[in-house]
Enzyme design. Sequence first.
Site, mmCIF file in Angstrom:
data_model
loop_
_atom_site.group_PDB
_atom_site.id
_atom_site.type_symbol
_atom_site.label_atom_id
_atom_site.label_comp_id
_atom_site.label_asym_id
_atom_site.label_seq_id
_atom_site.Cartn_x
_atom_site.Cartn_y
_atom_site.Cartn_z
ATOM 1 C CG ASP A 258 -2.197 1.573 4.524
ATOM 2 O OD1 ASP A 258 -1.068 2.050 4.720
ATOM 3 O OD2 ASP A 258 -2.922 1.883 3.558
ATOM 4 C CG ASP A 297 3.142 -1.823 3.775
ATOM 5 O OD1 ASP A 297 4.184 -2.206 3.223
ATOM 6 O OD2 ASP A 297 2.193 -1.286 3.168
ATOM 7 C CG ASP A 440 -0.266 0.788 -5.286
ATOM 8 O OD1 ASP A 440 -0.170 -0.412 -4.992
ATOM 9 O OD2 ASP A 440 0.517 1.361 -6.081
#
Length: 466
Positions: A258, A297, A440
């Site tokens: 991330d 991701d 999240d």
Amino acid sequence: MRQLSRLLGAAALALPLALFAAPAAYAGPELITNGTFSSSTSPWWSTGNLPLSVDGGRLKAAVPGGTANRWDAMFGEKSPALTLHQNHSYTLSFDASATATRTVRTTVQLNADPYPATIDQLFTVDATSRHFSWTFTGTLETTNGEITFQLGGLAGGAYNFWIDNVSLVDATTGSGSPLDLTSGFYVDPDSNPAVWVRNNGGDSRAAQINAAIATKPMARWFGAWSGDIGTAVGSFVGAADAADKLPVLVAYNIPGRDACGGHSGGGAGSPDAYQTWIAAFASAIGSRPAVVIIEPDSLADFGCMDSGAIKTRNDMILYATQQFHDKAPNTWAYLDAGNPGWVAAGTMADRLTAAGLTNVRGFSINVSNYFATSDDVAYGAAVNTELGADAKPFVVDTSRNGKGTNGEWCNPAERQLGSPAQVGGGAEMLLWVKVPGDSDGDCGIGAGIPAGQFSPDLAMHLITGS
């Protein structure tokens, strides 16, 4: 697994052929972890007097002379939990040769004294490589099976033995009524929602969260918080195997995770540490069926990374795909492809290809996001158009896309649970990859709640759509 081969076979048949080239028919679980010896002999073992090596892509055993019994010079593979079933039909096959004509022995047996065998077969090898194959009915019910090749006890002195393409396939796909594919996935009794319900039975929200979320199949995410990864993955997959259900796992530990979003940062301390971690992850699954989403991701989150960091990440993901290909032959692994609003289909196709898409089953879409299933399917089709002859199946995360997206990705308001886990639905599978109710990050209606922490309030918003 007694019925999961039927689940996976049905998945292959239920897909719209226009989306990708149809996969080969599912032939049943492959029980041998490494039967091709492209780079190593692991996890094959041998007696101390029998050196094993890789020789031209084959396993080479240097057999000593002077042994009294065939089992005095022996090698084999147990795999992580090689499971055998009574009355199942199995096919054992391999290619073998030797520097001298020898009659040797192979068994599939219980790895415990007195080592009863479900097949005990003599075969003769010489300088010409030959293919050997036998189909037999299992007589053992055990999770402690092994395959052996017993090469000793023969007159004529030392010799070399080569073997390749070793395969032990369980050809039985189950019996009785067809598997209910909507309940064929494993329900994690220790998911965050299930643990919350168990610990908060007096809460007025517990019954709704239990019925709508905690009792549904969803993925378990694995990272640094999981402790010893081999133990954690092995325990989870083993519990699913015992229940005859298909587990869904997420590998989420890549260094610099991330990088651009920042809410779920972390990961392994170095590329070397990650390689060790992901290799143990794949090994712990072994020959048991599983679905694995690889590093959500990671291929979409390039926007704030320089070229060197991108190459390092690609190398790690490529290594991960190779580990699942080599060590977990019955795992359907999917590289994450982001979502329709993030990376153009052509760009994502290039990234998937560079990261080892050919090593795995396919790719995943919409993990931890909110795009409607129809948008995800259209994006998957566009990626496959760009992939052309290399098109692959894809799965969609439907855990929170019941109302589609409002353009926000971090705990947006008024979103809703999507379709529960199932085969088909426009993709190869619809899965709850993100755990509904897990935050999240410290944002949106989840302000103050760290990423990955379960919130009953967030769960209720998804249940009611408010």
